[in-house]
Design an enzyme around this catalytic site. Structure first.
Site, PDB file in Angstrom:
ATOM      1  N   ARG A   1      -7.074   2.390  -5.387  1.00 48.13           N
ATOM      2  CA  ARG A   1      -7.032   1.483  -4.568  1.00 48.13           C
ATOM      3  C   ARG A   1      -8.304   1.434  -3.564  1.00 48.13           C
ATOM      4  O   ARG A   1      -9.075   1.915  -3.109  1.00 48.13           O
ATOM      5  CB  ARG A   1      -5.892   1.627  -3.361  1.00 48.13           C
ATOM      6  CG  ARG A   1      -5.288   0.474  -2.586  1.00 48.13           C
ATOM      7  CD  ARG A   1      -4.593  -0.406  -2.795  1.00 48.13           C
ATOM      8  NE  ARG A   1      -4.580  -1.225  -1.774  1.00 48.13           N
ATOM      9  CZ  ARG A   1      -3.673  -2.355  -2.143  1.00 48.13           C
ATOM     10  NH1 ARG A   1      -4.307  -2.683  -3.045  1.00 48.13           N
ATOM     11  NH2 ARG A   1      -3.319  -2.897  -0.669  1.00 48.13           N
TER      12      ARG A   1
ATOM     13  N   THR B   1      -3.585 -10.006 -10.122  1.00 47.66           N
ATOM     14  CA  THR B   1      -3.501  -8.531 -10.247  1.00 47.66           C
ATOM     15  C   THR B   1      -2.957  -8.731 -11.654  1.00 47.66           C
ATOM     16  O   THR B   1      -2.349  -9.627 -12.085  1.00 47.66           O
ATOM     17  CB  THR B   1      -1.894  -8.453  -9.594  1.00 47.66           C
ATOM     18  OG1 THR B   1      -2.278  -7.975  -7.984  1.00 47.66           O
ATOM     19  CG2 THR B   1      -1.585  -6.989  -9.698  1.00 47.66           C
TER      20      THR B   1
ATOM     21  N   THR C   1      -6.086  -5.168  -9.427  1.00 44.38           N
ATOM     22  CA  THR C   1      -5.771  -6.358  -8.757  1.00 44.38           C
ATOM     23  C   THR C   1      -6.907  -6.186  -7.656  1.00 44.38           C
ATOM     24  O   THR C   1      -8.016  -5.657  -7.527  1.00 44.38           O
ATOM     25  CB  THR C   1      -4.800  -6.057  -7.943  1.00 44.38           C
ATOM     26  OG1 THR C   1      -4.767  -7.234  -6.694  1.00 44.38           O
ATOM     27  CG2 THR C   1      -4.672  -5.165  -6.731  1.00 44.38           C
TER      28      THR C   1
ATOM     29  N   ASN D   1      -6.765  -8.959  -5.700  1.00 41.43           N
ATOM     30  CA  ASN D   1      -5.158  -9.382  -4.190  1.00 41.43           C
ATOM     31  C   ASN D   1      -5.149 -10.898  -4.921  1.00 41.43           C
ATOM     32  O   ASN D   1      -4.754 -10.723  -5.745  1.00 41.43           O
ATOM     33  CB  ASN D   1      -6.402  -8.855  -2.819  1.00 41.43           C
ATOM     34  CG  ASN D   1      -5.119  -9.608  -2.089  1.00 41.43           C
ATOM     35  OD1 ASN D   1      -3.859  -9.636  -2.475  1.00 41.43           O
ATOM     36  ND2 ASN D   1      -5.600 -10.114  -0.967  1.00 41.43           N
TER      37      ASN D   1
ATOM     38  N   GLN E   1      -9.212  -7.586  -1.056  1.00 40.21           N
ATOM     39  CA  GLN E   1      -8.046  -6.333  -0.803  1.00 40.21           C
ATOM     40  C   GLN E   1      -7.764  -6.559   0.691  1.00 40.21           C
ATOM     41  O   GLN E   1      -6.733  -5.871   1.011  1.00 40.21           O
ATOM     42  CB  GLN E   1      -8.299  -5.578  -1.280  1.00 40.21           C
ATOM     43  CG  GLN E   1      -7.129  -4.704  -1.627  1.00 40.21           C
ATOM     44  CD  GLN E   1      -6.658  -5.323  -2.920  1.00 40.21           C
ATOM     45  OE1 GLN E   1      -4.990  -5.816  -3.481  1.00 40.21           O
ATOM     46  NE2 GLN E   1      -7.127  -5.791  -4.530  1.00 40.21           N
TER      47      GLN E   1
ATOM     48  N   ASP F   1      -4.658  -6.890   2.520  1.00 35.31           N
ATOM     49  CA  ASP F   1      -3.075  -6.192   2.811  1.00 35.31           C
ATOM     50  C   ASP F   1      -2.655  -5.713   3.966  1.00 35.31           C
ATOM     51  O   ASP F   1      -2.115  -5.037   4.367  1.00 35.31           O
ATOM     52  CB  ASP F   1      -2.784  -5.553   1.062  1.00 35.31           C
ATOM     53  CG  ASP F   1      -2.701  -6.560   0.113  1.00 35.31           C
ATOM     54  OD1 ASP F   1      -2.240  -7.259   0.232  1.00 35.31           O
ATOM     55  OD2 ASP F   1      -3.195  -5.405  -0.858  1.00 35.31           O
TER      56      ASP F   1
ATOM     57  N   SER G   1      -0.121  -1.457  -0.523  1.00 36.49           N
ATOM     58  CA  SER G   1       0.190  -2.003  -1.915  1.00 36.49           C
ATOM     59  C   SER G   1       0.805  -2.184  -2.245  1.00 36.49           C
ATOM     60  O   SER G   1       2.044  -1.556  -1.229  1.00 36.49           O
ATOM     61  CB  SER G   1      -0.849  -1.730  -2.453  1.00 36.49           C
ATOM     62  OG  SER G   1      -0.605  -2.143  -4.237  1.00 36.49           O
TER      63      SER G   1
ATOM     64  N   GLY H   1       2.083 -10.273  -8.585  1.00 38.25           N
ATOM     65  CA  GLY H   1       2.666 -11.670  -7.903  1.00 38.25           C
ATOM     66  C   GLY H   1       2.645 -11.342  -5.974  1.00 38.25           C
ATOM     67  O   GLY H   1       4.081 -11.062  -5.252  1.00 38.25           O
ATOM     68  N   GLY H   2       1.970 -10.226  -6.019  1.00 41.96           N
ATOM     69  CA  GLY H   2       1.846  -9.514  -4.725  1.00 41.96           C
ATOM     70  C   GLY H   2       3.998  -8.229  -3.802  1.00 41.96           C
ATOM     71  O   GLY H   2       3.937  -8.102  -5.090  1.00 41.96           O
TER      72      GLY H   2
HETATM   73  O1  DON Z   1      -1.329  -4.988  -3.702  1.00 35.90           O
HETATM   74  C1  DON Z   1      -0.878  -5.431  -3.321  1.00 35.90           C
HETATM   75  O2  DON Z   1      -0.053  -5.531  -3.198  1.00 35.90           O
HETATM   76  C2  DON Z   1      -1.841  -7.035  -3.788  1.00 35.90           C
HETATM   77  N1  DON Z   1      -3.100  -6.901  -3.316  1.00 35.90           N
HETATM   78  C3  DON Z   1      -1.517  -7.509  -5.039  1.00 35.90           C
HETATM   79  C4  DON Z   1      -1.685  -9.031  -5.009  1.00 35.90           C
HETATM   80  C5  DON Z   1      -0.721  -9.524  -6.259  1.00 35.90           C
HETATM   81  O3  DON Z   1      -0.287  -9.110  -6.859  1.00 35.90           O
HETATM   82  C6  DON Z   1      -1.462 -11.439  -6.218  1.00 35.90           C
HETATM   83  N2  DON Z   1      -0.914 -11.838  -7.347  1.00 35.90           N
HETATM   84  N3  DON Z   1      -0.919 -11.309  -8.317  1.00 35.90           N
END
Ligand code: DON
Length: 588
Positions: free
Chosen positions: A97, A377, A395, A397, A414, A417, A472, A493-494
């Protein structure tokens, strides 16, 4: 084994539940790689056939994804890999990370919050050091071999429909600077950038040069010397604070996986600084106690199941908000959060026909906003012929990360986050007084505030500090059963990563869906704040109504995560990529 299979409901019982769009589906006898791109999955299989194991293949597929889907992941980002080695039966996690540049926290003191996709939002990239370490420790081939397919792709590949869509979206969001960003990534002029369509051949020549050095000299070539200087210059020019010393200091960290038993299977997932695994363990722990209440025989679209799922997610996300941060910087009450007795207590709080008061999902809260953005991601699932498995999510982000390119590398944003939106985060929450005997709780400071884009509530534990990793949602997961690895999955997907992964685990383990059905079936998402149960449009209207009657607040939204899965079947491996992203699995 008979016992195992009889524990699964027959998948035909739920044949009508899968989304109308079917997931690209593969049946392989020996080995499979599933990802958001056919070219990346094929890169993994090429390495398997060349004598590599699942770790080498995951490395190759991840590097290739960074080339063909530059909006989602790449050398400018970071991630988590969960590895299971069949020979020893051991599992481990490598955390690569991104970390906060030393000067970030100081800069944020003067700022209202952190602007995503800005220079300040760039964290120290972890992917090159992470993948190289992964292969050095657990691979069968030299790291240079897993770089090969990515290098070939960087010299020329065809634009996929999903990439074409992402390029169109980027130019629509940023009509002035978007074409320049695309032009820079693909070394073309501005006009060509605006005209790129699916099927067009493109190259990433600057990245190819960087990959050549990575192949020849290893990851040190990115963390010092010309590429490092180019990264620092580009971030500085965009107002960021990344320094050469930050790059030099980056190290991946090996961690113990989290584990939970669910319906006679052993589910492995990732620990903090990802919150994904902790929420999955809590939710599965809760749902295991409510199996009779959510009536497995009614299938994955039944309101009773979805209500229990939403309530379990709310408990999990409430705990994320209160407690989670980088374990190197805060004492996290993990023993409490992972405790089966705590899960039983949470399960007992769930009411069949209504939702709870906000603070009863763990403890505390503050104001919501709409979560958004979905493309930054990438998840890779791999099983090799000897039964090793890797679940690796990486990712940058948001889509195209910070929208800053150096040495052909698209840099992450990133730092978005971290909880930085409201300053200061405030006083200690009241839960600390409510459960004083639990390990560490009384020492945790911080009244929740939120992450800028995904609107995830967090506490002081997720405020930026030099070298700190932001929390994350990434949730790469592996399920072990009587026959070794039985499921490998994860998502993009966040915050929706967590719900998508959790639902695939349950769809396979509890409802007996096959890989294709589990990946395609409509999903829901709840993150406690805002108090909204998001559902995909494929969910039957009567289910939505029934959920509303139980006090949920359903709101339709497309694309709750982009996932993939490999499931062991009677005769080999079934693999499916997400129809929501146009990926594909490859195997042999
Ligand atoms: O690590 C995380 O939770 C976020 N940076 C993930 C971002 C994300 O999945 C965006 N799109 N798919």
């Amino acid at each position: 084994m008979a016992l195992f299979w009889s524990a699964l409901a027959p998948s035909s019982a739920f044949a009508g539940t899968a989304a109308s769009v079917s997931a690209p589906f593969l049946h392989a006898r020996h080995a499979a790689v599933a990802s958001d791109s056919r070219a990346a999955s094929a890169a993994g299989v090429e390495i398997l056939k060349a004598g590599g194991n699942a770790v080498d293949a995951a490395c190759a597929a991840t590097l290739a994804l960074g080339v063909v889907n530059p909006f989602a992941s790449g050398l400018g980002g970071g991630g988590f890999a969960l590895i299971y080695l069949a020979k020893t039966g051991k599992a481990t996690v490598l955390d690569f990370r991104e970390t906060a540049p030393a000067a970030l926290a100081g800069r944020l003191k003067d700022a209202v919050g952190l602007k995503p996709q800005s220079g300040l939002s760039v964290g120290v990239p972890g992917e090159a050091r992470g993948l190289a370490e992964l292969v050095r420790r657990f691979g069968a081939l030299p790291f240079s071999r897993c770089v090969e397919p990515a290098l070939r792709l960087a010299r020329g590949f065809a634009v996929s429909p999903w990439l074409a869509q992402q390029i169109r979206d980027e130019i629509e969001r940023n009509p002035t600077s978007g074409p320049d960003l695309i032009a820079k990534i693909f070394s073309v002029d501005r006009q060509i950038a605006t005209q790129l369509r699916a099927g067009d051949r493109v190259a990433r020549l600057a990245l190819a040069a960087t990959l050549e050095r990575l192949q020849r000299e290893g990851p040190a070539s990115l963390y010092a010397g010309d590429t490092a200087a180019a990264i620092v210059d580009a971030v500085t020019a965009a107002g960021g604070v990344l320094a050469p010393a930050d790059l030099a200091a980056f190290v991946p960290i090996e961690r113990q996986p989290l584990a939970v038993d669910f319906l006679r299977r052993h589910v492995l997932t990732v620990p903090p600084p990802s919150a994904g695994g902790t929420i999955i363990v809590e939710a599965l722990g809760i749902l295991a106690h409510r199996v009779t209440a959510w009536k497995r025989e009614a299938g994955p679209n039944a309101p009773d199941y979805l209500h229990n799922l939403a309530e379990a997610l709310k408990h999990g996300f409430a705990d994320r908000a209160r407690f989670l941060g980088d374990p190197a910087f805060s004492r996290l009450p993990l023993a409490h959060l992972l405790d089966a007795r705590y899960h039983r207590e949470l399960a007992q709080r769930i009411q069949p026909d209504r939702v709870l008061a906000h603070d009863d999902y763990g403890t505390q809260m503050k104001s919501p906003t709409e979560p958004a953005r979905d493309g930054g991601t990438a998840h890779v699932s791999v099983v090799d012929k000897t039964g090793n498995a890797v679940a690796l999510t990486s990712t940058i982000n948001l889509e195209f990360g910070a929208r800053i390119v150096a040495g052909g590398i698209v840099l992450n944003d990133q730092m978005d986050d971290f909880t930085t939106a409201t300053e200061p985060c405030g006083e200690p929450p009241s839960f600390a007084r409510r459960v004083p005997s639990r390990e560490g709780l009384e020492t945790l400071p911080g009244f929740p505030c939120q992450t800028p884009v995904f609107a995830l509530t967090g506490s002081q534990a997720n405020r930026p500090a030099p070298g700190k990793r932001p929390v994350s949602s990434m949730s790469p997961s592996i399920v072990l059963g009587d026959r070794g690895v039985e499921l490998v999955t994860g998502a993009a997907g966040g915050p929706r990563i967590v719900s998508a992964t959790l639902q695939i685990l349950i769809d396979v383990l509890a409802f007996g869906l096959d890989a294709q059905q589990a990946v395609a079936t409509p999903r829901v998402h709840h993150q406690w704040e805002p108090d909204i149960l998001y559902y995909e449009p494929g969910l039957p209207a009567e289910t939505v109504k029934a959920l509303e009657n139980k006090g949920q607040r359903p709101t339709s939204r497309p694309d709750i995560g982009k996932a993939n899965a490999i499931v062991r079947s009677r005769s080999g491996l079934d693999a499916a990529a997400d129809p929501r992203s146009g990926g594909e699995a490859v195997g042999y």
